[in-house]
Write a protein that holds these residues in place. Sequence first.
Motif, mmCIF file in Angstrom:
data_model
loop_
_atom_site.group_PDB
_atom_site.id
_atom_site.type_symbol
_atom_site.label_atom_id
_atom_site.label_comp_id
_atom_site.label_asym_id
_atom_site.label_seq_id
_atom_site.Cartn_x
_atom_site.Cartn_y
_atom_site.Cartn_z
ATOM 1 N N CYS A 183 0.840 -1.204 0.000
ATOM 2 C CA CYS A 183 0.000 0.000 0.000
ATOM 3 C C CYS A 183 0.871 1.248 0.000
ATOM 4 O O CYS A 183 1.859 1.318 0.731
ATOM 5 C CB CYS A 183 -0.901 -0.012 1.242
ATOM 6 S SG CYS A 183 -2.048 1.361 1.261
ATOM 7 N N TYR A 197 -0.497 4.271 0.578
ATOM 8 C CA TYR A 197 -1.160 5.277 1.390
ATOM 9 C C TYR A 197 -0.398 5.448 2.709
ATOM 10 O O TYR A 197 0.426 4.599 3.062
ATOM 11 C CB TYR A 197 -2.620 4.871 1.668
ATOM 12 C CG TYR A 197 -3.534 5.000 0.460
ATOM 13 C CD1 TYR A 197 -3.033 5.052 -0.830
ATOM 14 C CD2 TYR A 197 -4.918 5.075 0.626
ATOM 15 C CE1 TYR A 197 -3.881 5.168 -1.925
ATOM 16 C CE2 TYR A 197 -5.768 5.189 -0.470
ATOM 17 C CZ TYR A 197 -5.245 5.230 -1.740
ATOM 18 O OH TYR A 197 -6.076 5.338 -2.820
ATOM 19 N N LYS A 198 -0.720 6.538 3.399
ATOM 20 C CA LYS A 198 0.046 6.822 4.611
ATOM 21 C C LYS A 198 -0.884 7.091 5.791
ATOM 22 O O LYS A 198 -0.723 8.088 6.493
ATOM 23 C CB LYS A 198 0.955 8.028 4.368
ATOM 24 C CG LYS A 198 1.989 7.753 3.271
ATOM 25 C CD LYS A 198 3.122 8.730 3.247
ATOM 26 C CE LYS A 198 4.319 8.244 2.449
ATOM 27 N NZ LYS A 198 4.082 7.447 1.285
ATOM 28 N N CYS A 199 -1.856 6.228 5.976
ATOM 29 C CA CYS A 199 -2.788 6.418 7.093
ATOM 30 C C CYS A 199 -1.969 6.427 8.385
ATOM 31 O O CYS A 199 -1.098 5.561 8.574
ATOM 32 C CB CYS A 199 -3.833 5.315 7.111
ATOM 33 S SG CYS A 199 -4.761 5.263 5.565
ATOM 34 N N PHE A 256 -2.318 5.669 11.377
ATOM 35 C CA PHE A 256 -2.424 4.637 12.418
ATOM 36 C C PHE A 256 -1.895 3.282 11.949
ATOM 37 O O PHE A 256 -1.877 2.329 12.714
ATOM 38 C CB PHE A 256 -3.891 4.459 12.831
ATOM 39 C CG PHE A 256 -4.808 4.220 11.658
ATOM 40 C CD1 PHE A 256 -4.959 2.954 11.130
ATOM 41 C CD2 PHE A 256 -5.475 5.287 11.056
ATOM 42 C CE1 PHE A 256 -5.776 2.738 10.029
ATOM 43 C CE2 PHE A 256 -6.293 5.075 9.948
ATOM 44 C CZ PHE A 256 -6.440 3.796 9.437
ATOM 45 N N CYS A 257 -1.461 3.198 10.690
ATOM 46 C CA CYS A 257 -1.306 1.883 10.065
ATOM 47 C C CYS A 257 0.158 1.505 9.820
ATOM 48 O O CYS A 257 0.943 2.308 9.319
ATOM 49 C CB CYS A 257 -2.052 1.897 8.732
ATOM 50 S SG CYS A 257 -2.041 0.300 7.924
ATOM 51 N N ILE A 283 0.797 -1.377 8.079
ATOM 52 C CA ILE A 283 0.787 -2.362 6.984
ATOM 53 C C ILE A 283 1.763 -1.999 5.855
ATOM 54 O O ILE A 283 2.485 -2.860 5.358
ATOM 55 C CB ILE A 283 -0.654 -2.587 6.476
ATOM 56 C CG1 ILE A 283 -1.457 -3.264 7.579
ATOM 57 C CG2 ILE A 283 -0.671 -3.443 5.210
ATOM 58 C CD1 ILE A 283 -2.923 -3.442 7.274
ATOM 59 N N PRO A 284 1.832 -0.704 5.434
ATOM 60 C CA PRO A 284 2.790 -0.397 4.367
ATOM 61 C C PRO A 284 4.225 -0.766 4.745
ATOM 62 O O PRO A 284 5.015 -1.157 3.882
ATOM 63 C CB PRO A 284 2.636 1.120 4.180
ATOM 64 C CG PRO A 284 1.228 1.397 4.623
ATOM 65 C CD PRO A 284 0.996 0.462 5.786
ATOM 66 N N VAL A 287 -4.063 -5.827 -0.134
ATOM 67 C CA VAL A 287 -4.006 -4.859 0.965
ATOM 68 C C VAL A 287 -4.865 -3.652 0.596
ATOM 69 O O VAL A 287 -5.587 -3.104 1.423
ATOM 70 C CB VAL A 287 -2.543 -4.428 1.238
ATOM 71 C CG1 VAL A 287 -2.501 -3.297 2.238
ATOM 72 C CG2 VAL A 287 -1.722 -5.605 1.736
ATOM 73 N N ASN A 288 -4.796 -3.256 -0.660
ATOM 74 C CA ASN A 288 -5.555 -2.111 -1.144
ATOM 75 C C ASN A 288 -6.036 -2.461 -2.563
ATOM 76 O O ASN A 288 -5.487 -1.988 -3.561
ATOM 77 C CB ASN A 288 -4.655 -0.864 -1.123
ATOM 78 C CG ASN A 288 -5.413 0.415 -1.373
ATOM 79 O OD1 ASN A 288 -6.585 0.379 -1.772
ATOM 80 N ND2 ASN A 288 -4.771 1.549 -1.154
ATOM 81 N N GLU A 321 -11.211 0.990 -0.882
ATOM 82 C CA GLU A 321 -11.141 2.341 -0.313
ATOM 83 C C GLU A 321 -12.169 3.227 -1.023
ATOM 84 O O GLU A 321 -12.328 3.120 -2.251
ATOM 85 C CB GLU A 321 -9.741 2.924 -0.527
ATOM 86 C CG GLU A 321 -8.681 2.330 0.370
ATOM 87 C CD GLU A 321 -8.857 2.740 1.818
ATOM 88 O OE1 GLU A 321 -8.962 3.939 2.085
ATOM 89 O OE2 GLU A 321 -8.918 1.848 2.686
ATOM 90 N N ARG A 336 -6.560 10.126 5.902
ATOM 91 C CA ARG A 336 -7.385 9.413 4.923
ATOM 92 C C ARG A 336 -7.604 10.339 3.722
ATOM 93 O O ARG A 336 -7.419 11.550 3.828
ATOM 94 C CB ARG A 336 -8.722 9.010 5.567
ATOM 95 C CG ARG A 336 -8.555 8.138 6.796
ATOM 96 C CD ARG A 336 -8.163 6.722 6.465
ATOM 97 N NE ARG A 336 -9.233 6.017 5.807
ATOM 98 C CZ ARG A 336 -9.045 4.856 5.148
ATOM 99 N NH1 ARG A 336 -7.841 4.307 5.073
ATOM 100 N NH2 ARG A 336 -10.057 4.240 4.583
#
Length: 454
Positions: free
Chosen positions: A154, A156-158, A160-161, A163-164, A198-199, A251, A290
């Motif tokens: 992923c 994205y740069k959320c 709280f996450c 996963i990336p 993941v995305n 998303e 987000r």
Amino acid sequence: MSQKVAFHTLGCKLNFSETSTIGKQFLRKGFDIVDYNDHADVYVINTCTVTDNADKECRQVVRRALKNNPNGFVVVTGCYAQLRPEEIAKIDGVDAVLGSNEKFNLFDYMESFEKKDLSCIHVSPTEKLDSFHSSFSTEADNRTRAFFKVQDGCDYKCSFCTIPLARGKSRSADPETVVKEFKELLAAGYKEIILTGVNVGDYGSVLNHNHTLDHDQDYEQGHEPQINLYSLLKMMLKVEGDYRIRISSIEPNLLTDEILELTANEKRMCNHFHIPLQSGSSKILRMMQRRYRTEDYSDLIRRAAGKIDDLGIGVDVIVGFPGETEDDFIETYNFLRDLPISYLHVFTYSERPNTKAMDMEGQVDIVERKKRANMLRILSEKKRREFYERMKGKKMEVLFEYENHDGYMKGFSSNYVRIKALYNSEIINKFAQVKITEVDENICTAENLSINVH
Ligand code: SF4
């Protein structure tokens, strides 16, 4: 006698599909796969980083392996292993730690499964997580639905996450390979294919192929056709057969009007989306980094529900994010209450090392987080019940699964309503036309079954 291997998977469907790929490596080497509670020579644990107690859970699962065979060789892999290899290597009984890349070539790293004094670690840095390994899996004892990985990582740069960090950059399976494997799954008898990643909505983001795609709009505008989730779906739907496709989660900013149109007009696309929201407060969404505002989300949901008949909509939401005041939470609650959605997946925020959110001010008290999560879980039950009630008296198409539960079989409709009916082996793993007669707690009862072919 052949050696035995046992697997334990924590976390999401993507992990389950990848465990199945690791399983194939062992089968090719002549291993037998046994239950995790049995005596095995090798135990493989595929971990997750999203779970609250990844560390505690991992220790417990290692202990269970060693209880079944104190001399068993224990391999730990997956997202948690990628992020915290040293910590895992220190757990008593762990023999090897493999990162997110290495798990797909396990036998390149493991010459033998002999226990040594020190555990070994093979983990590539996050920036090296750039290859794609296709995989698919099925739910235990269920030859009805297959989870099919088409995307990984992923961009994205959320805030709280993690996963990336655990899975690296967004990358996708080659579309021709997807279609080939899709055909194989159908030939193996699977009737519902669930696209995972993941995305998933970001499918195609790093592909650069010269594929001939039937993407009319691009041609009309003189652009090179783009490969994206929509064009992949169109390619898959060219395959003839009696099946349906479900997108595991998407998303909101990636759920395009063309995907909505396709879903509205194509019976083989499930009329169900799982669309993460995370918060109903635009202030919190900004802090979460987000890529949409609450008004974008509600527009999308209303547009989708207006276009697609009886659309089932699931929503992920996080409560207790740093800075979430009582008022912000009430805003989220009211926002969700007023949307035409059918269920929620509620997550209680928990701090993850190396995330921006961890250092934010205004951490919410744990008891308060749990209280908010409970309130949303009750709302979810109410929403589900309302949605199921709307289905009463309607004719629906269900894919019944193999198990026989006390004379009943269970399955899901295209719009993700759980349905039970009296067991009839003739109807298992076929699309059945049913009428909903009753609604209980979390399931609808159906009768008037007849087999339906698309
Ligand atoms: S979209 Fe956000 S929450 Fe989902 S995997 Fe990417 S960074 Fe994490």
